[in-house]
Design an enzyme around this catalytic site. Structure first.
Site, PDB file in Angstrom:
ATOM      1  N   THR A   1       0.803  -1.219   0.000  1.00  0.00           N
ATOM      2  CA  THR A   1       0.000   0.000   0.000  1.00  0.00           C
ATOM      3  C   THR A   1       0.837   1.271   0.000  1.00  0.00           C
ATOM      4  OG1 THR A   1      -0.219  -0.230   2.408  1.00  0.00           O
ATOM      5  CG2 THR A   1      -2.022  -1.072   1.049  1.00  0.00           C
ATOM      6  N   CYS A   2       1.998   1.257   0.651  1.00  0.00           N
ATOM      7  CA  CYS A   2       2.833   2.460   0.689  1.00  0.00           C
ATOM      8  C   CYS A   2       3.350   2.822  -0.696  1.00  0.00           C
ATOM      9  CB  CYS A   2       4.005   2.268   1.642  1.00  0.00           C
ATOM     10  SG  CYS A   2       3.539   2.300   3.382  1.00  0.00           S
TER      11      CYS A   2
END
Length: 218
Positions: free
Chosen positions: A159-160
């Site tokens: 997700t980052c």
């Protein structure tokens, strides 16, 4: 059971709806009780809303907010309510594959076939958000990375980095099934690995890297 002037608020905490009244509500007081309860329900978050208003005023003078409709303001702050697959595709970079690969075509066809709710869950799975940016120039592009063929393996998200590691599935049906399982099992980036642990999965079964979460990453 008789109604009482001591009545729980929206959080279940007992409150006194009328100063000086603690006993049962008399028939003649029914309208006053209803008005007091409605006021309690509508005003319970007044302090929180005022704090939100004060914070927003630090960015945009409140008198200028009248220039927007609430829909325009919501879009500017939250982004588009629906996931535009074409916009996402236009802001995608590829690793170990290209836009013309069969895997990539299968992926976009799968995403297009999802319902709006599923598209939202997909975006949350790969990015931790539910809406795409409004600006035409995105600071962060979606990264689609092809990994080894394995119909039993689940897709992995980071997700980052707004990244999806996608196995080279043998069919669109299998891809859709694996994506749905992954994105429905991991609904928050704050619980990375929790569904896998609860299901007693062996991490090495789904990951090439012992430090990489099997369903949802960073």
């Amino acid at each position: 059971a008789c109604l009482s002037w001591s009545y729980p608020d929206v959080l279940g905490v007992m409150q006194n709806l009328r100063a000086g009244r603690h006993g049962p509500v008399e028939p003649a007081e029914a309208q006053a009780f209803a008005d007091a309860l409605m006021h309690s329900r509508l005003g319970y978050d007044a302090a929180a809303l005022e704090a939100l208003r004060a914070g927003l005023a630090l960015v945009v003078p409140t008198e200028l907010l009248r220039l927007w409709t609430w829909q325009e303001l919501q879009r500017a702050i939250c982004g588009e309510p629906r996931l535009d697959v074409a916009a996402l595709r236009a802001h995608t970079v590829y690793t170990n594959c290209s836009d013309g690969d069969a895997l990539v075509a299968m992926f976009w066809a799968t995403l297009e076939s999802f319902s709006e709710a599923e598209k939202e869950r997909f975006l949350r799975f790969v990015w931790g958000r539910t809406r795409l940016p409004v600006d035409k120039d995105w600071e962060q592009k979606f990264q689609l990375a092809a990994v080894a063929a394995d119909d039993e393996r689940l897709p992995t998200s980071h997700t980052c980095f707004f990244q999806l590691d996608l196995p080279r599935y043998s069919s669109q049906a299998i891809m859709a099934e694996r994506l749905r399982f992954a994105m429905n099992s991991c609904i928050t980036i704050d619980s990375d690995g929790q569904p896998r642990t609860m299901a007693n999965w062996a991490e090495e079964t789904f990951s090439d890297d012992d430090d990489e979460p099997a369903i949802q990453g960073v």
